[in-house]
Design an enzyme around this catalytic site. Structure first.
Site, mmCIF file in Angstrom:
data_model
loop_
_atom_site.group_PDB
_atom_site.id
_atom_site.type_symbol
_atom_site.label_atom_id
_atom_site.label_comp_id
_atom_site.label_asym_id
_atom_site.label_seq_id
_atom_site.Cartn_x
_atom_site.Cartn_y
_atom_site.Cartn_z
ATOM 1 N N SER A 1 31.038 56.777 -11.398
ATOM 2 C CA SER A 1 30.597 55.831 -10.378
ATOM 3 C C SER A 1 31.093 56.321 -9.031
ATOM 4 C CB SER A 1 31.191 54.455 -10.703
ATOM 5 O OG SER A 1 31.336 53.695 -9.530
ATOM 6 N N GLU B 1 20.622 54.664 -20.860
ATOM 7 C CA GLU B 1 20.104 53.590 -19.990
ATOM 8 C C GLU B 1 18.752 53.968 -19.391
ATOM 9 O OE1 GLU B 1 23.523 51.245 -17.757
ATOM 10 O OE2 GLU B 1 23.868 53.387 -17.679
ATOM 11 N N LYS C 1 35.045 54.994 -14.236
ATOM 12 C CA LYS C 1 33.799 54.822 -14.977
ATOM 13 C C LYS C 1 33.226 56.104 -15.578
ATOM 14 C CE LYS C 1 31.192 51.475 -14.296
ATOM 15 N NZ LYS C 1 30.709 50.279 -14.866
#
Ligand code: ARG
Length: 475
Positions: free
Chosen positions: A294, A307, A300
């Protein structure tokens, strides 16, 4: 993935000035924006190989029935081969004024070989030409799609084999249900993909049918030999009605239906991978190469690939509905609407091919956190059904056994103990049928090993399923 996209530089360079293969019927020039608006070369140029192959077959057939001379056919063939090389080398000047891939190539042929080039379109129309090109293009793309699908299946078989004994909680309603083996779970995905592969084979049969010869809609007055054209182009069958041949896009819809189902499967896998790679589950590691960080949260590691596959599934569904809606109001035979079939079809092909490729790569490096899965399976009373089955084997009717186990679980929850952690005395409070042989069936290993029948989760059944799958595979 197809590499036939023109770079935007090349697209900008498309000229609108080349002399149009225009209709003498029209006296006014086409409005410049209408010319661009109605053109399809911006996206159909990717079928140039198929267009040229189809034209060479058509010319060869015309020569064989005496409509063209051998010499004319040879000149046309050589000219078309030169054009293919020009396009391959990025030297071809695409023109919006020539509208589509077909007329661009034909105009260039005439420029290259002169008058004889004008004979190529004898007994043919762009209507049967485009229908042929789309089928040839799709047929060519089915091959790489099939091989990526095959590669993903191989990756799943390898994980299944490696993790045939690994235990995780199986879920219903996303609540712990019964322990299953990870290999068994992978083989569930594998089964879905087998059905997809069958659907692709089936769809391919209807893709591989030749429309050429239908001409504009009614056939042609020339003595064409459609069997020969089909043979030259490797088509298994011939579209038997000329009106249907030029207007049929069922094959594209069928392919997109197959693609939608396959993407739905990949999207479901993705959903599981996303859940499994969360900190709360922590069942798998997808590999850094398939995740991103991130820009703000340093901790992250996001499962971007699954996704994105889940997201891309929607565009494939969108393309399916695009095609369905495109066709639903069209009277026979060809209508210009059909030009809109290409972009959704191409987008589905690209999306599917990319998704399969990345999935096969990702599943080849996935690692499994067996301890975390095992610990999760130990929570949630996953062996409760095993205890009920045990009581049934001791002669207790199933419904009574169900109640005994329900009471035992409630007791376990109250005292924060798994069923396997209760003492024999504690268990006997709920049924006098329980004796010390109960503990082997309350273990996770005992539970999975007991489901030892065709289609069950026992490790040796998983191994048998893998062996059977391998024996069925064509390479
Ligand atoms: N570019 C057209 C298409 O994609 C080719 C066929 C045009 N036929 C016609 N009668 N205007 O469908």
């Amino acid at each position: 993935m197809s590499t036939l996209f023109l770079s935007s530089k090349r697209l900008n360079a498309m000229t609108t000035t080349s002399k149009k293969l225009s209709s003498a019927r029209l006296t006014q020039p086409t409005n410049a924006f209408v010319e661009e608006f109605t053109a399809s070369v911006q996206f159909d140029h990717r079928m140039y190989k198929q267009d040229i192959k189809g034209s060479i077959a058509h010319a060869t057939m015309l020569a064989s029935v005496g409509v063209l001379t051998k010499d004319e056919c040879q000149k046309i063939t050589l000219g078309l081969e030169t054009i293919a090389t020009e396009i391959d080398n990025g030297e071809f000047e695409w023109s919006i004024a020539q509208e589509d891939v077909h007329m661009n190539i034909e105009a260039r042929l005439i420029a290259l070989i002169g008058e004889v080039g004008k004979k190529l379109h004898t007994g043919r129309s762009r209507n049967d030409q485009v229908a042929t090109d789309v089928r040839l293009y799709l047929r060519d793309m089915i091959e790489p799609i099939r091989s990526e699908l095959f590669r993903l299946q191989e990756a799943l078989l390898a994980v299944a084999e490696r993790e045939a004994d690994t235990i995780l909680p199986g879920f219903t309603h996303l609540q712990t249900a019964q322990p299953v083996t990870f290999g068994h779970h992978m083989m569930a995905w594998y089964e879905m993909l087998c059905r997809d592969a069958e659907r692709l084979d089936d769809c391919e049969k209807r893709v591989n049918s030749l429309p050429l010869g239908a001409a504009a809609l009614a056939g042609t007055t020339f003595p064409i030999d459609r069997e020969l054209t089909a043979k030259l182009l490797g088509f298994d069958r011939i579209c038997l009605n000329s009106l249907d041949a030029v207007s049929d896009r069922d094959f594209a819809i069928e392919f997109n239906s197959f693609a939608s189902l396959l993407m739905m499967h990949l999207s479901r896998f993705s959903e599981e991978l996303i859940i499994w790679s969360s900190a709360q589950f922590d069942f798998v590691d997808l590999g850094d190469a398939f995740c991103t960080g991130s820009s703000i949260m340093p901790q992250k590691k996001n499962p971007d690939v699954p996704e994105l596959i889940r997201g891309k599934t929607s565009r494939v569904y969108g393309n399916l509905f695009n095609l369905f809606t495109l066709m639903k109001n069209q009277p026979l035979a060809y209508n210009k609407d059909n030009q809109e079939d290409k972009e959704p079809l191409f987008d589905t092909i690209d999306t599917l091919l990319g998704s399969l490729r990345v999935y096969a790569d990702m599943m080849s490096v996935i690692t499994v956190k067996a301890d975390n899965m095992r610990n999760a399976a130990l929570r949630g009373y996953a062996t409760a059904t095993d205890l009920a089955d045990y009581l049934v084997r001791k002669g207790v009717p199933f419904r009574d056994a169900h109640e005994v186990v329900g009471l035992s679980v409630a007791y376990g929850i109250k005292h924060q103990k798994d069923l396997s952690e209760l003492s024999l005395q504690e268990l006997q409070m709920f049924s006098d049928q329980i004796s010390d042989d109960v503990f082997e069936i309350l273990t996770l290993e005992g539970s999975v090993a007991a489901r030892d029948h065709l289609g069950g989760t026992a490790p040796n059944q998983v191994r048998a399923a893998i062996q059977f799958a391998r024996s069925q595979r064509k390479s």
